[in-house]
Scaffold this active site. Structure first.
Site, PDB file in Angstrom:
ATOM      1  N   GLY A 211       0.830  -1.209   0.000  1.00  0.00           N
ATOM      2  CA  GLY A 211       0.000   0.000   0.000  1.00  0.00           C
ATOM      3  C   GLY A 211       0.858   1.250   0.000  1.00  0.00           C
ATOM      4  CG  ASN A 212      -0.300   4.625  -1.645  1.00  0.00           C
ATOM      5  OD1 ASN A 212      -1.013   5.454  -1.090  1.00  0.00           O
ATOM      6  ND2 ASN A 212      -0.701   3.950  -2.714  1.00  0.00           N
TER       7      ASN A 212
END
Ligand code: CTP
Length: 452
Positions: A211-212
């Site tokens: 993810g980020n």
């Protein structure tokens, strides 16, 4: 506050526990030099008494239409106001305002006020999420009322979620913005816009993903501001830390591929598409249907590297892997995700405006703007909103500073402000790029599309 002309502000207070926080809002408005008339509802007075409002505002306080009748207060207070702020706005107050009831001095004032109106909801999460409240908020926004999103956090009891009154400073800042800019122009009325927000998650197995750090705040601010300006909004929401605003169509997605599909589908017939989402450039080549086990044999039991989405090195090849005495750490093979913004830009109909965001850091190959210009050329969109994210800035923060880049190389530096301020600046540019609306709604819409 420097540069802000003192005005007449009505502070409406409805009957919720957050009424006590309105005392701080009142203080800030008075400190800004405004003449503030507090109009509490009868229920609000059960939380904070008349004497407190009168002393802090140094103005008379009335709640019903039967006091000082000779001054016709139910009409005169609203007519003479430069701004009405309702904080807290309970679910009941929003409902009465949306339906045009005038059963106390505050709701009568709302019907007679010709000035900008700012509503600051505070209530329990269930009430905020109820379709009735969502519809009331959407109605008020369609009429040009600025309805802030409630904050997320601890509520009256042990519960927490969206519904908290935003901090007094946030409310005062929104009031200042309205007093200096006036209400949001309805320059997106009749337009349909698509906004992507949040960060994609690329699964590795049923419990893990890549993810980020995107919070979704910028995309939500863009949606809130577009709704306030009259647009019909589709929000394609990847993972976000914030609640989407009321009055928008929400399409939830997880991965970049899902986001691509949702954005391309929604973009058909849209006037503008704004890609504020942080889209993963890569995804694991394969997704394990089973949880990847740290012990290699277990992974092999699932069919080995080919199906687990991981490849494993021999012990010697990962000897440096920290905390892995066996040296048996898996390697994830990644494949490229499609570039949604570039695809959108290439496929868009002539009159559609496509906006990209660029999160950049300077490095040996160039500064933030050098990178942004190269990205702009690669993406082919109409406007690029450039964020300097050196040192992890911007992600999750409420304030930001951006530069707007145009295809002809010209740029506008948007002064540091909230993500709502940035959103307004982006829509200001989009409005200039849109062709005139059918029926002449967009009188500023002199198309500046000769560069296309
Ligand atoms: N974007 C996209 N599809 C991708 C990656 C990014 O549509 N696969 C969009 C983002 O929503 C944003 C813009 O492209 O509007 C720029 O995103 P950014 O992450 O800054 O750029 P990248 O294209 O990923 O380039 P790089 O990571 O090399 O800087």
């Amino acid at each position: 506050m420097a540069g802000l002309r003192p005005g007449r502000v009505v502070l409406g207070v409805s009957g919720g526990i957050a009424a006590y926080k309105a005392c701080s809002v009142l203080r800030l408005l008075v400190e800004d030099g405004h003449e503030v008339r507090v109009v509490p509802t009868p229920a609000a007075l059960r939380f904070v008494g008349e004497a407190t409002w009168a002393a802090l505002s140094r103005q008379p306080v009335t709640t019903d239409v039967w006091t000082d009748v000779h001054e016709v207060p139910h009409v005169s207070i609203g007519r003479s106001a430069d701004l009405v702020v309702v904080a807290p706005a309970t679910a009941d107050l929003l409902a009465r305002a949306a339906h045009g009831l005038a059963d106390d001095l505050l709701t009568s004032t709302l019907l007679t006020a010709g000035c900008p109106v700012l509503m600051v909801p505070a209530m329990h999460t269930e009430m905020w999420r109820h379709p009735a409240t969502r519809a009331n908020v959407a109605t008020l926004r369609e009429r040009g009322v600025v309805v802030l999103e409630p904050a997320v956090g601890r509520l009256t009891g042990a519960d927490s979620g969206p519904g908290r009154l935003p901090e007094p400073e946030t409310i005062a800042a929104a009031a200042r913005r309205l007093l200096s800019r006036g209400p949001a122009p309805a320059d997106l009325a009749g337009r349909r816009v698509v906004i992507s927000a949040g960060g994609t998650r690329e699964p590795l197995d049923p419990v893990r993903y890549l993810g980020n750090r995107s919070s979704g705040r910028q995309g939500v601010a863009l949606a809130t501001s577009a709704v306030a300006r009259g647009a019909g909004v589709t929000l394609v929401a990847a993972a976000m830390d914030v609640e989407p605003p009321a009055g928008v169509e929400i399409v939830r997605v997880e991965t970049a591929l899902e986001l691509r599909e949702a954005v391309l589908a929604a973009a058909g017939g849209a006037d503008a598409v704004v890609m504020a989402a942080a889209v993963a450039d890569f995804r694991p080549a394969t997704v394990s249907p089973f949880k990847i086990k740290k012990d290699r044999e277990a992974a092999a039991d699932d069919g080995g590297a080919a199906t687990s989405g991981v490849e494993t090195f021999g012990a010697g090849e990962v000897a440096g892997a920290a905390g892995d005495p066996a040296g048996d750490a898996p390697t994830v093979r990644l494949v490229r995700n499609p570039d949604v913004l570039a695809e959108l830009s290439a496929r868009r109909p002539r009159e559609q405006v496509v906006v990209g965001f660029a999160a950049e850091t300077g490095d040996a190959e160039g500064d933030v703007l050098d990178h942004a210009r190269r990205k702009f050329a690669r993406k082919g969109c109409d406007l690029l909103v450039v964020n300097d994210v050196s040192g992890g800035r911007v992600f999750g923060e409420r304030r930001t500073q951006v530069v707007l880049l145009r295809p002809d190389g010209s740029l506008t530096e948007v002064p540091e402000g909230t993500k709502e301020d940035v959103s307004d600046a982006v829509w200001d540019e989009v409005v200039k790029l849109l062709p005139p609306a059918r029926g002449g709604r967009n009188d500023q819409g002199t198309a500046q599309r000769s560069d296309r």
